[in-house]
Design an enzyme around this catalytic site. Structure first.
Site, PDB file in Angstrom:
ATOM      1  N   LYS A 247      28.539  54.742  34.349  1.00  0.00           N
ATOM      2  CA  LYS A 247      28.887  54.460  32.865  1.00  0.00           C
ATOM      3  C   LYS A 247      27.819  55.075  31.829  1.00  0.00           C
ATOM      4  O   LYS A 247      28.552  55.549  30.947  1.00  0.00           O
ATOM      5  CB  LYS A 247      29.367  53.124  33.151  1.00  0.00           C
ATOM      6  CG  LYS A 247      30.142  52.277  33.798  1.00  0.00           C
ATOM      7  CD  LYS A 247      30.177  51.229  34.343  1.00  0.00           C
ATOM      8  CE  LYS A 247      30.802  49.809  34.897  1.00  0.00           C
ATOM      9  NZ  LYS A 247      31.009  49.237  34.638  1.00  0.00           N
TER      10      LYS A 247
ATOM     11  N   THR B 123      29.688  38.169  36.509  1.00  0.00           N
ATOM     12  CA  THR B 123      29.291  36.859  37.946  1.00  0.00           C
ATOM     13  C   THR B 123      30.480  36.712  38.420  1.00  0.00           C
ATOM     14  O   THR B 123      31.752  35.265  38.330  1.00  0.00           O
ATOM     15  CB  THR B 123      29.115  35.709  36.488  1.00  0.00           C
ATOM     16  OG1 THR B 123      30.550  35.778  35.922  1.00  0.00           O
ATOM     17  CG2 THR B 123      28.219  35.441  36.327  1.00  0.00           C
TER      18      THR B 123
ATOM     19  N   PHE C 209      34.186  34.478  24.323  1.00  0.00           N
ATOM     20  CA  PHE C 209      35.492  34.442  24.886  1.00  0.00           C
ATOM     21  C   PHE C 209      36.695  35.614  24.051  1.00  0.00           C
ATOM     22  O   PHE C 209      37.931  35.064  23.733  1.00  0.00           O
ATOM     23  CB  PHE C 209      36.163  32.765  23.568  1.00  0.00           C
ATOM     24  CG  PHE C 209      35.544  31.725  23.932  1.00  0.00           C
ATOM     25  CD1 PHE C 209      35.535  30.798  24.780  1.00  0.00           C
ATOM     26  CD2 PHE C 209      34.253  31.211  22.944  1.00  0.00           C
ATOM     27  CE1 PHE C 209      34.950  29.939  25.053  1.00  0.00           C
ATOM     28  CE2 PHE C 209      33.299  30.422  23.703  1.00  0.00           C
ATOM     29  CZ  PHE C 209      33.921  29.294  25.063  1.00  0.00           C
TER      30      PHE C 209
ATOM     31  N   ARG D 176      41.874  43.967  37.748  1.00  0.00           N
ATOM     32  CA  ARG D 176      40.832  42.905  38.889  1.00  0.00           C
ATOM     33  C   ARG D 176      42.166  42.022  38.630  1.00  0.00           C
ATOM     34  O   ARG D 176      42.282  41.504  37.992  1.00  0.00           O
ATOM     35  CB  ARG D 176      39.440  42.474  38.291  1.00  0.00           C
ATOM     36  CG  ARG D 176      38.446  43.309  38.234  1.00  0.00           C
ATOM     37  CD  ARG D 176      37.405  43.841  37.746  1.00  0.00           C
ATOM     38  NE  ARG D 176      37.099  43.276  36.299  1.00  0.00           N
ATOM     39  CZ  ARG D 176      36.664  43.030  35.364  1.00  0.00           C
ATOM     40  NH1 ARG D 176      35.109  42.859  36.158  1.00  0.00           N
ATOM     41  NH2 ARG D 176      36.638  43.066  34.241  1.00  0.00           N
TER      42      ARG D 176
ATOM     43  N   GLY E  76      56.450  34.389  33.677  1.00  0.00           N
ATOM     44  CA  GLY E  76      55.537  35.747  33.769  1.00  0.00           C
ATOM     45  C   GLY E  76      55.853  35.968  36.089  1.00  0.00           C
ATOM     46  O   GLY E  76      55.775  34.314  36.536  1.00  0.00           O
TER      47      GLY E  76
ATOM     48  N   CYS F 190      39.111  36.841  34.890  1.00  0.00           N
ATOM     49  CA  CYS F 190      38.023  35.952  34.215  1.00  0.00           C
ATOM     50  C   CYS F 190      39.370  34.276  34.237  1.00  0.00           C
ATOM     51  O   CYS F 190      38.089  34.193  35.631  1.00  0.00           O
ATOM     52  CB  CYS F 190      38.108  35.734  32.901  1.00  0.00           C
ATOM     53  SG  CYS F 190      36.875  36.992  31.822  1.00  0.00           S
TER      54      CYS F 190
ATOM     55  N   ASN G 162      39.406  28.500  29.851  1.00  0.00           N
ATOM     56  CA  ASN G 162      40.071  29.204  30.681  1.00  0.00           C
ATOM     57  C   ASN G 162      40.915  28.591  31.607  1.00  0.00           C
ATOM     58  O   ASN G 162      42.119  28.769  31.931  1.00  0.00           O
ATOM     59  CB  ASN G 162      39.019  30.254  31.716  1.00  0.00           C
ATOM     60  CG  ASN G 162      38.404  31.507  31.199  1.00  0.00           C
ATOM     61  OD1 ASN G 162      39.485  31.764  29.758  1.00  0.00           O
ATOM     62  ND2 ASN G 162      37.877  32.469  31.391  1.00  0.00           N
TER      63      ASN G 162
ATOM     64  N   GLU H 141      40.703  40.734  26.409  1.00  0.00           N
ATOM     65  CA  GLU H 141      40.562  41.938  27.007  1.00  0.00           C
ATOM     66  C   GLU H 141      41.697  42.501  26.466  1.00  0.00           C
ATOM     67  O   GLU H 141      42.849  42.250  26.389  1.00  0.00           O
ATOM     68  CB  GLU H 141      40.582  42.742  28.170  1.00  0.00           C
ATOM     69  CG  GLU H 141      39.069  42.389  28.948  1.00  0.00           C
ATOM     70  CD  GLU H 141      39.136  42.568  30.546  1.00  0.00           C
ATOM     71  OE1 GLU H 141      40.056  44.055  31.276  1.00  0.00           O
ATOM     72  OE2 GLU H 141      38.268  42.205  30.971  1.00  0.00           O
TER      73      GLU H 141
ATOM     74  N   THR I  13      29.743  34.494  31.851  1.00  0.00           N
ATOM     75  CA  THR I  13      30.653  33.681  32.064  1.00  0.00           C
ATOM     76  C   THR I  13      29.325  32.666  33.138  1.00  0.00           C
ATOM     77  O   THR I  13      29.389  32.823  34.290  1.00  0.00           O
ATOM     78  CB  THR I  13      32.096  33.462  32.097  1.00  0.00           C
ATOM     79  OG1 THR I  13      31.851  34.334  31.120  1.00  0.00           O
ATOM     80  CG2 THR I  13      32.176  31.943  32.184  1.00  0.00           C
TER      81      THR I  13
HETATM   82  P1  NAD Z   1      31.857  44.175  34.459  1.00  0.00           P
HETATM   83  O1  NAD Z   1      32.034  43.906  35.844  1.00  0.00           O
HETATM   84  O2  NAD Z   1      33.435  44.745  33.787  1.00  0.00           O
HETATM   85  O3  NAD Z   1      30.435  44.483  34.264  1.00  0.00           O
HETATM   86  C1  NAD Z   1      29.326  44.167  34.709  1.00  0.00           C
HETATM   87  C2  NAD Z   1      28.395  45.569  34.510  1.00  0.00           C
HETATM   88  O4  NAD Z   1      27.183  44.493  34.652  1.00  0.00           O
HETATM   89  C3  NAD Z   1      28.372  46.557  35.234  1.00  0.00           C
HETATM   90  O5  NAD Z   1      28.588  47.695  34.096  1.00  0.00           O
HETATM   91  C4  NAD Z   1      27.335  46.643  35.864  1.00  0.00           C
HETATM   92  O6  NAD Z   1      27.030  48.080  36.407  1.00  0.00           O
HETATM   93  C5  NAD Z   1      26.375  45.709  35.041  1.00  0.00           C
HETATM   94  N1  NAD Z   1      25.094  45.741  36.309  1.00  0.00           N
HETATM   95  C6  NAD Z   1      25.368  44.730  36.883  1.00  0.00           C
HETATM   96  N2  NAD Z   1      24.317  44.200  37.494  1.00  0.00           N
HETATM   97  C7  NAD Z   1      23.293  45.357  36.541  1.00  0.00           C
HETATM   98  C8  NAD Z   1      21.780  45.518  36.159  1.00  0.00           C
HETATM   99  N3  NAD Z   1      20.921  44.574  37.601  1.00  0.00           N
HETATM  100  N4  NAD Z   1      21.744  45.635  35.710  1.00  0.00           N
HETATM  101  C9  NAD Z   1      22.077  46.722  34.300  1.00  0.00           C
HETATM  102  N5  NAD Z   1      23.076  46.409  34.732  1.00  0.00           N
HETATM  103  C10 NAD Z   1      24.057  45.466  35.408  1.00  0.00           C
HETATM  104  O7  NAD Z   1      32.051  42.814  33.609  1.00  0.00           O
HETATM  105  P2  NAD Z   1      32.883  42.211  32.300  1.00  0.00           P
HETATM  106  O8  NAD Z   1      34.344  41.990  32.582  1.00  0.00           O
HETATM  107  O9  NAD Z   1      32.302  42.379  30.898  1.00  0.00           O
HETATM  108  O10 NAD Z   1      32.346  40.260  32.803  1.00  0.00           O
HETATM  109  C11 NAD Z   1      30.821  39.989  32.578  1.00  0.00           C
HETATM  110  C12 NAD Z   1      30.307  38.533  32.459  1.00  0.00           C
HETATM  111  O11 NAD Z   1      31.326  38.055  31.399  1.00  0.00           O
HETATM  112  C13 NAD Z   1      31.164  37.915  33.183  1.00  0.00           C
HETATM  113  O12 NAD Z   1      30.412  36.934  33.431  1.00  0.00           O
HETATM  114  C14 NAD Z   1      32.221  37.767  33.031  1.00  0.00           C
HETATM  115  O13 NAD Z   1      33.715  35.875  33.559  1.00  0.00           O
HETATM  116  C15 NAD Z   1      32.460  37.475  31.204  1.00  0.00           C
HETATM  117  N6  NAD Z   1      33.613  37.604  30.617  1.00  0.00           N
HETATM  118  C16 NAD Z   1      34.655  38.708  30.483  1.00  0.00           C
HETATM  119  C17 NAD Z   1      35.484  38.141  30.017  1.00  0.00           C
HETATM  120  C18 NAD Z   1      36.120  39.642  30.041  1.00  0.00           C
HETATM  121  O14 NAD Z   1      37.745  39.759  29.155  1.00  0.00           O
HETATM  122  N7  NAD Z   1      35.884  40.720  30.874  1.00  0.00           N
HETATM  123  C19 NAD Z   1      35.838  37.574  28.891  1.00  0.00           C
HETATM  124  C20 NAD Z   1      34.626  37.078  28.707  1.00  0.00           C
HETATM  125  C21 NAD Z   1      33.337  36.852  29.485  1.00  0.00           C
END
Ligand code: NAD
Length: 432
Positions: A35, A86, A150, A329, A254, A261, A209, A153, A121
């Site tokens: 990445k 998470t 909040f 996902r 749908g 999430c 959520n 995507e 989260t």
């Molecule tokens: P993701 O899986 O896309 O990204 C997580 C990143 O963390 C990955 O790139 C991974 O390589 C990196 N990572 C993991 N361990 C690491 C470490 N030790 N050191 C450095 N990097 C590390 O996840 P996401 O969708 O971005 O979600 C992240 C958090 O935000 C989750 O808790 C999720 O519930 C929350 N969240 C997500 C969204 C969403 O729409 N995706 C919205 C709100 C909140």
């Protein structure tokens, strides 16, 4: 301000990029070199509208950098955002190992007062747990802040730039003021900066959520009832949603909700309640309804073809869990495709952004095409699983010309029944 963002996924990359756009000096860290390497060249590993332009500008202007070295990045930062995943374990209990590991690494590296912001989260109690982990490791002054995210995507940049609200929890006044300063550029339209305690902030994210998941599942059940009684869910939705106490958002029926999430956050909320001897029956039902809804289109197809699915060619339009993202996902498409493959169908799929991710998941079991019309060649039916705009007004003549039989299962109610039926298609939708 000097900011470090740990985790450059869907959340971290947007948070880091937007914070650099408002003038901060940001370094984004990920353990995944695959990445970080493209990011150093201003190439985004994810598809998110508007992100690439911001990335390019802020990298060029020197405010945004990328690294795999967490320790070095933390040392030079005043605020560290933890944005790692998470997920839930196979038994659907929350897995906090990434957050805890990063918290410990941050503690080992920091050399001056550091604000550690939990953006991931996380279940109730995590902020206090992280505080303990960090204080066991370092003598440095620090504050832990809960700051749930909040963003959606597909509209993540816009959501972060113009949030409806910012929620912050911390026991440390200095940290609260730093957070206020960081977010001030994004709250100029008087949207609230809400302070509360850690437990409330953590729970707010899950409650929001779970309520969204419930709204979707509720409307899906109403849609299924509409089909039985001859009502049209679009009319019902409009009639219901115009009541301001209810609102019109998240009432579209749908093939079920997906994404990284809603499903996992509903699981974690249910787990939290159980741990505290409390039942959340409504959220549990929303989850169950969703699981059934993801299988609804396959049921309709089985019934249409009199159970003879083996050897049928199914064209799929849409793989991502919603439009304007490449994220698959927990996407309904995964359940639908697995069910169809199990029954011996042959799948040909198209998605404007998510094909690469789907290829990793399905490999050669599914054939992927470059255009939506290519997926239709020789198909016995089409299933629409994501409401990408480009699927809304296709050339039906072109579709008919290449399909073996003109049957459409529209899992997102994207097409107009009258139009498609007048052109000789057999059309199935959800609740109408
Ligand atoms: P993701 O899986 O896309 O990204 C997580 C990143 O963390 C990955 O790139 C991974 O390589 C990196 N990572 C993991 N361990 C690491 C470490 N030790 N050191 C450095 N990097 C590390 O996840 P996401 O969708 O971005 O979600 C992240 C958090 O935000 C989750 O808790 C999720 O519930 C929350 N969240 C997500 C969204 C969403 O729409 N995706 C919205 C709100 C909140």
């Amino acid at each position: 301000m000097k900011v470090c963002v740990v985790g450059t996924g869907y959340v971290g990359l947007v948070v880091g990029t937007c914070l650099s756009e408002s003038g901060n000096d940001v370094i984004c860290v990920d353990k995944d070199k695959r990445k970080i390497d493209p990011l150093k060249r201003a190439v985004s590993p994810i598809y998110e509208p508007g992100l690439t332009e911001l990335l390019q500008r802020n990298i060029r202007e020197g405010r945004l950098r990328f690294s795999t070295n967490l320790g070095a990045s933390v040392k030079i930062s005043d605020v560290v955002f933890i944005c790692v995943g998470t997920p839930v374990n196979s038994d659907r209990t929350p897995d906090l190992r990434q957050v805890e590991k990063v918290a410990a690494e941050v503690a080992k590296a920091m050399e001056h007062y550091t604000v550690i912001v939990l953006k991931s989260t996380v279940p109730v109690g995590t902020a206090r747990k992280v505080k303990k982990i960090v204080s066991r490791i370092t003598d440095c002054e620090f504050a832990v802040v809960s700051n749930p995210e909040f963003l959606k995507e597909g509209a993540a940049v816009d959501d972060f730039m113009k949030p409806d609200r910012v929620i912050v929890a911390t026991d440390d006044r200095r940290a609260a003021e730093i957070m206020r300063e960081l977010y001030a550029p994004f709250l100029r339209t008087n949207k609230p900066f809400i302070e509360m305690n850690h437990e409330s902030a953590e729970l707010t994210k899950y409650a929001a959520n779970a309520l969204l998941a419930t709204k979707i599942s509720f409307m899906n059940e109403i849609a299924n009832l509409c089909e039985r009684v001859g009502a049209d869910v679009n009319e019902v939705r409009y009639g219901v949603g115009t009541d301001p106490r209810i609102g019109s958002h998240f009432l579209f029926p749908g093939v079920g909700y997906g994404g990284s999430c809603l499903p996992k956050d509903a699981d974690t909320l249910i787990h939290t309640a159980k741990k505290h001897n409390c039942q959340l029956k409504i959220v549990s039902c929303a989850r169950e309804v969703n699981s059934q809804q993801k299988r609804l289109l396959v049921k309709k197809m089985v019934s249409h073809f009199g159970g003879k699915i083996r050897g049928k060619r199914v064209a799929i339009w849409g793989l991502s869990f919603k439009p304007r993202t490449d994220d698959i996902r927990e996407a309904p498409a995964i359940v639908v495709i697995e069910e169809l493959l199990k029954r011996g169908a042959k799948i040909c799929a198209y998605d404007p952004a998510a094909t690469e991710n789907a290829e990793h998941l399905f490999g050669k079991r599914v054939r992927f095409t470059q255009t939506n019309y290519d997926a239709l060649k020789g198909a016995h039916c089409l299933m629409i699983l994501t409401e990408w705009n480009e699927f809304r007004n296709p050339s039906f003549e072109r579709m008919r010309a290449v399909m073996k039989s003109p049957v459409i299962f529209d899992g997102r109610n994207t097409l107009d029944r009258k139009t498609v039926e007048s052109l000789g298609f057999t059309y199935y939708a959800i609740g109408c």
